[in-house]
Write a protein that holds these residues in place. Structure first.
Motif, PDB file in Angstrom:
ATOM      1  N   LEU A 121       0.834  -1.204   0.000  1.00 31.91           N
ATOM      2  CA  LEU A 121       0.000   0.000   0.000  1.00 31.91           C
ATOM      3  C   LEU A 121       0.868   1.253   0.000  1.00 31.91           C
ATOM      4  CD1 LEU A 121      -2.704   1.458   0.189  1.00 31.91           C
ATOM      5  CD2 LEU A 121      -2.637   1.121   2.670  1.00 31.91           C
ATOM      6  N   MET A 158      -2.654   3.262  -7.088  1.00 29.92           N
ATOM      7  CA  MET A 158      -3.671   2.737  -6.176  1.00 29.92           C
ATOM      8  C   MET A 158      -4.689   1.854  -6.895  1.00 29.92           C
ATOM      9  SD  MET A 158      -3.140   3.226  -3.079  1.00 29.92           S
ATOM     10  CE  MET A 158      -4.754   2.645  -2.571  1.00 29.92           C
ATOM     11  N   TRP A 211      -3.171  -1.496  -6.994  1.00 31.74           N
ATOM     12  CA  TRP A 211      -3.134  -2.096  -5.660  1.00 31.74           C
ATOM     13  C   TRP A 211      -4.510  -2.651  -5.281  1.00 31.74           C
ATOM     14  CZ3 TRP A 211      -5.542  -1.458  -0.948  1.00 31.74           C
ATOM     15  CH2 TRP A 211      -4.958  -2.119   0.132  1.00 31.74           C
TER      16      TRP A 211
END
Length: 527
Positions: free
Chosen positions: A192, A201, A204
């Motif tokens: 993260l 992101m 992720w």
């Protein structure tokens, strides 16, 4: 198969064989160290004795310290090889070899076979890994699984392949089954942080919530955790999740406290004799930060270092979870070390200290005993008595050959360190660990063997040495003895008004027979 790939595989195999020769043959030499090795060993023995492979107990009481996987592996080895130190420690040694191999396989294709070989050799011969590879606990297995999960996570981040991502979920699930939530926390937090810094992101989230990955994770962890919750209910939640996870972070558990700089000291010590290679790695942080995979490695180390520095409970081996990236970074920057004069001096001091350890421990024990109890004086006296001639022969040869390697071996400084590290590891495993085990645990083992054939019931009295139950091969309650019972205790913890007959007395460890009248309870002292 290309020549480069063949050379890489040969080097990896050579390092693994050398590491196995260092780590495996000496597994059974020292007796079990209390409290941790003794507790894991006794819980495994009770699992086999009861036939219940789904729950663990320690001296008959439920043990919620760790999940089940390490006990299954230890029990399988004991069932195959018998109840002995070698069998109990074998899963940790095999896990350490897998850890070492994982490091080499990750580094070699990205850089070169020599860098991968050195990173793996650093992992095999630094003191932190050497010690944990010989401990019958869950930590070597967790480190191997964490390394596999974190390095597969990077393979997915870097190349986008799904297979490493699914493997990562498997490693995390097995890690949660080995030691709990920490096996998931580190990969989640580090990936993260990397995604936030790299502005990835979306990638992720896609990886973190992969449906197939979650199915694999659930298939691994839900059956046993569900069973434990069903069987033990709130006791499992309180004992495992609250006490041994939340309270370890939020407060000091079992007296293991430390300041915020605890791991500033622990990391260089755990890296010995390679501590000197840390300097060029630290100098290269700014350069490493500009490259994706080296930035990921630094984030991994920094998160583990910061998280456990903030934790209320501190133990040296916790920071091992973040040393794998340092092994790689130190190998990567090895050529910046130059002649490695300071690094070689540090390694030489470590080698030179080995032959004098019994004398040093005796002096420390005498000083401690003078201000505390006669038990430490007894330990100090035994530190010299327990060192056979072979101890001085092995440590003396390792010292002499190591110093020759550090000063006269041709080649760069890091190559000299590699030779000295192998000699130091060999001496630690074949001489130092057996000697230290004899000093600390030898009397407990012989006390258990002394009472094993006797018909009287035996209890632990003001003492917590679970290895006694392993060697006695029977559960040993912790309470004062009743008339006619035997008790293992320590000379400094035997009440002055106790009506007992001393049957065994060695190194401050005693076996006594309780006489009438009944003996009152003394407050239990920490081990």
């Amino acid at each position: 198969m290309s020549g480069a790939i063949l050379q890489r595989r040969r080097l990896q195999m050579a390092v693994l064989i050398a590491a196995a020769l260092l780590l495996v043959p000496a597994l059974g030499l020292p007796p079990l160290f209390d409290i941790d090795e003794g507790a894991f060993g006794e819980a495994t023995r009770e699992m086999l004795a009861s036939g219940d492979w789904l729950s663990t107990t320690l001296n008959g009481a439920p043990r919620f310290d760790k999940p089940i996987l390490i006990y299954w592996l230890q029990a399988a080895c004991v069932a195959t090889l018998g109840l002995n130190e070698f069998a109990l420690r074998l899963p940790s040694a095999l896990a350490a070899l897998a850890w070492i191999g994982t490091v080499g396989r990750f580094v070699s294709p990205r850089l070169d076979a020599g860098t991968g070989e050195l990173a793996a050799w650093i992992a095999a011969t630094c003191i932190g890994v050497t010690l944990i590879a010989h401990a019958a606990t869950a930590d070597a297995l967790l480190n191997a699984l964490l390394a596999a999960a974190m390095l597969d996570a990077w393979r997915h981040i870097d190349g986008g392949e799904r297979r490493p991502l699914l493997r990562m979920y498997v490693w995390i699930g097995l890690g949660v089954l080995t030691k709990g939530p920490i096996a998931a926390l580190i990969p989640v937090a580090v990936t993260l942080l990397y995604a936030l810094l790299a502005r990835r992101m979306r990638d992720w989230r896609r990886a973190a919530f992969d449906p197939a990955g979650w199915l694999l994770l659930a298939a691994i962890i839900v059956p046993w955790y569900g069973y434990a919750l069903h069987r033990h209910g709130s006791a499992f939640i309180e004992g495992f999740f609250v006490k041994h996870n939340l309270q370890r972070f939020g407060g000091t558990l079992e007296g293991h406290s430390g300041s915020l700089v605890y791991y500033v000291v622990a990391v260089p010590l755990l890296l010995l004799p390679w501590t000197g290679l840390l300097a060029p790695a630290l100098r290269a942080v700014r350069l490493d930060w500009s490259t994706g995979w080296t930035r990921y490695l630094w984030l991994w180390f920094v998160f583990v270092f910061g998280f456990f520095s903030a934790s209320g409970t501190k133990l040296p081996h916790y920071v091992l979870y973040g040393l794998t990236p340092l092994f790689i970074l130190m190998a990567l920057h090895r050529n910046e070390l130059g002649t490695a004069r300071l690094a070689r001096v540090i390694a030489a001091i470590g080698l030179a200290a080995l032959p004098s350890l019994p004398w040093l421990v005796q002096r420390w024990g005498e000083a401690a005993g003078a201000g505390r109890t006669a038990y430490y004086a007894a330990l100090a006296q035994r530190s010299l008595e327990a060192a056979p001639a072979s101890y001085y022969a092995v440590t003396g040869c390792a010292c002499a050959l190591g110093i020759v390697a550090l000063t006269a071996l041709p080649g760069p400084g890091w190559r000299r360190l590699a030779a000295a590290a192998g000699l130091l590891t060999l001496a630690l495993q074949t001489a130092v660990a057996p000697w230290l085990g004899e000093v600390l645990s030898g009397p407990v083992k012989r006390a258990a063997q002394f009472v094993r054939a006797r018909p009287e019931n035996v209890v632990q009295w003001n003492l917590n040495v679970p290895s006694f139950s392993v060697y006695r091969r029977s559960i040993t309650e912790s309470r004062p003895p009743r008339p006619g019972e035997l008790a293992i205790t320590r000379a400094d913890r035997l009440p002055k008004d106790a009506n007992v007959q001393v049957l065994f007395d060695e190194g401050g460890v005693m076996v006594v027979s309780a006489q009438a009248p009944a003996i009152r309870q003394e407050p239990a002292a920490p081990h």
